[in-house]
Scaffold this motif. Structure first.
Motif, mmCIF file in Angstrom:
data_model
loop_
_atom_site.group_PDB
_atom_site.id
_atom_site.type_symbol
_atom_site.label_atom_id
_atom_site.label_comp_id
_atom_site.label_asym_id
_atom_site.label_seq_id
_atom_site.Cartn_x
_atom_site.Cartn_y
_atom_site.Cartn_z
ATOM 1 N N LEU A 252 6.801 1.687 4.809
ATOM 2 C CA LEU A 252 5.895 1.894 3.679
ATOM 3 C C LEU A 252 6.385 3.032 2.782
ATOM 4 O O LEU A 252 7.120 3.922 3.229
ATOM 5 C CB LEU A 252 4.492 2.229 4.193
ATOM 6 C CG LEU A 252 3.793 1.132 4.998
ATOM 7 C CD1 LEU A 252 2.472 1.647 5.548
ATOM 8 C CD2 LEU A 252 3.574 -0.099 4.148
ATOM 9 N N ALA A 253 5.973 2.999 1.535
ATOM 10 C CA ALA A 253 6.244 4.100 0.614
ATOM 11 C C ALA A 253 5.365 5.287 1.011
ATOM 12 O O ALA A 253 4.147 5.151 1.117
ATOM 13 C CB ALA A 253 5.949 3.679 -0.822
ATOM 14 N N ILE A 254 5.987 6.452 1.219
ATOM 15 C CA ILE A 254 5.292 7.607 1.778
ATOM 16 C C ILE A 254 5.042 8.653 0.704
ATOM 17 O O ILE A 254 5.946 9.014 -0.053
ATOM 18 C CB ILE A 254 6.117 8.246 2.912
ATOM 19 C CG1 ILE A 254 6.462 7.214 3.981
ATOM 20 C CG2 ILE A 254 5.367 9.431 3.524
ATOM 21 C CD1 ILE A 254 7.514 7.701 4.972
ATOM 22 N N GLU A 255 3.811 9.154 0.679
ATOM 23 C CA GLU A 255 3.445 10.289 -0.174
ATOM 24 C C GLU A 255 2.798 11.339 0.716
ATOM 25 O O GLU A 255 1.830 11.036 1.413
ATOM 26 C CB GLU A 255 2.477 9.840 -1.258
ATOM 27 C CG GLU A 255 2.013 10.942 -2.193
ATOM 28 C CD GLU A 255 1.062 10.398 -3.244
ATOM 29 O OE1 GLU A 255 -0.086 10.885 -3.297
ATOM 30 O OE2 GLU A 255 1.458 9.478 -3.986
ATOM 31 N N VAL B 190 -4.122 1.849 -1.163
ATOM 32 C CA VAL B 190 -3.694 3.077 -0.519
ATOM 33 C C VAL B 190 -4.132 3.068 0.942
ATOM 34 O O VAL B 190 -5.177 2.503 1.290
ATOM 35 C CB VAL B 190 -4.278 4.312 -1.252
ATOM 36 C CG1 VAL B 190 -5.807 4.327 -1.190
ATOM 37 C CG2 VAL B 190 -3.704 5.608 -0.715
ATOM 38 N N ALA C 66 0.830 -1.201 0.000
ATOM 39 C CA ALA C 66 0.000 0.000 0.000
ATOM 40 C C ALA C 66 0.866 1.254 0.000
ATOM 41 O O ALA C 66 1.911 1.297 0.653
ATOM 42 C CB ALA C 66 -0.914 0.005 1.222
ATOM 43 N N ARG C 67 0.425 2.265 -0.739
ATOM 44 C CA ARG C 67 1.007 3.600 -0.590
ATOM 45 C C ARG C 67 0.458 4.207 0.697
ATOM 46 O O ARG C 67 -0.732 4.130 0.968
ATOM 47 C CB ARG C 67 0.553 4.520 -1.733
ATOM 48 C CG ARG C 67 1.234 4.351 -3.039
ATOM 49 C CD ARG C 67 0.739 5.417 -4.029
ATOM 50 N NE ARG C 67 -0.704 5.458 -4.107
ATOM 51 C CZ ARG C 67 -1.448 6.567 -3.976
ATOM 52 N NH1 ARG C 67 -0.887 7.735 -3.760
ATOM 53 N NH2 ARG C 67 -2.756 6.505 -4.078
ATOM 54 N N LEU C 68 1.314 4.840 1.454
ATOM 55 C CA LEU C 68 0.881 5.563 2.643
ATOM 56 C C LEU C 68 0.780 7.048 2.286
ATOM 57 O O LEU C 68 1.787 7.684 1.959
ATOM 58 C CB LEU C 68 1.871 5.369 3.785
ATOM 59 C CG LEU C 68 1.569 6.149 5.069
ATOM 60 C CD1 LEU C 68 0.217 5.756 5.645
ATOM 61 C CD2 LEU C 68 2.672 5.943 6.091
ATOM 62 N N VAL C 69 -0.427 7.584 2.341
ATOM 63 C CA VAL C 69 -0.669 8.986 1.993
ATOM 64 C C VAL C 69 -0.978 9.765 3.268
ATOM 65 O O VAL C 69 -1.939 9.462 3.983
ATOM 66 C CB VAL C 69 -1.829 9.121 0.987
ATOM 67 C CG1 VAL C 69 -2.146 10.583 0.727
ATOM 68 C CG2 VAL C 69 -1.481 8.425 -0.317
#
Length: 202
Positions: free
Chosen positions: A51-54, A96, A4-7
């Motif tokens: 996690l991948a952070i946005e 997400v 999951a992308r972490l927004v």
């Protein structure tokens, strides 16, 4: 299911525009300092989760956010509209995980747990003590969760769960957390007091 992308939604800690409900109690500078510290804690937990952070931003150019939070992060403008419109724009690509930036008790473990559930195909909700939610994890498009929602009220969690139930979706629930929006909230976390927050900037 891919990771999951972490927004993370946040704003620049400009006095007078950040944590405005705290201003009557601790002033504009103090409220901005609290917001700054909360966002920094959120980003630290996010980094520790792996996690991948946005970071979805408002209130300043991206270079100022990068100087503040780190040049390794991805920054994207939140854009116009209410929270639902901004979340809907940020929901692709899937999966997400959405979180805010004002959760004093957020830990990397909360995010790792949410990510594991999402990757198993579950929709995820993190209830907030005020009747909202602090996390929303999606594996498929769910525009119906974003339109005509009474944001910033104690109905948000209930209505979100009801809309999911109408479609036969039972979300996995994360631990209940509280955000820090009011002077009463701030009293629960003395370490966030303006003096302490200001010293962390030095």
């Amino acid at each position: 299911m891919p990771p999951a992308r972490l927004v993370i939604f946040t704003r620049y800690p400009e006095p007078g525009r950040a944590k405005t409900r705290l201003i009557p109690a601790i002033g504009a500078e103090g409220a901005a300092a609290v917001h700054r510290r909360l966002t920094e804690q959120t980003v630290a937990a996010a980094r520790a989760s792996g996690l991948a952070i946005e970071v979805r931003t408002t209130g300043a150019p991206h270079d100022r956010f990068a100087d503040w939070l780190g040049h390794d992060l991805v920054f994207v403008d939140q854009g116009e509209g209410d929270l639902g419109e901004r979340m809907q724009r940020a929901s692709s690509p899937l999966p997400v995980l959405f979180i805010g930036s004002d959760l004093p008790d957020l830990r990397a473990g909360h995010l790792a747990e949410a990510a594991k559930l999402i990757e198993s195909g579950r929709t995820v909700l993190g209830p907030a003590e005020d009747g909202g939610y602090w996390a929303l994890g999606l594996t498929e498009a769910a525009d119906y969760l974003f339109a005509d929602m009474p944001w910033s009220t104690d109905e948000v969690f209930r209505l979100t769960a009801a809309r999911l139930a109408e479609r036969g979706i039972v979300p996995a629930l994360l631990p209940t957390l509280s955000d820090c929006d009011t002077p009463e909230d701030l009293a629960r976390w003395p370490a966030l007091s303006p003096g302490t927050a200001q010293r962390s900037r030095g």
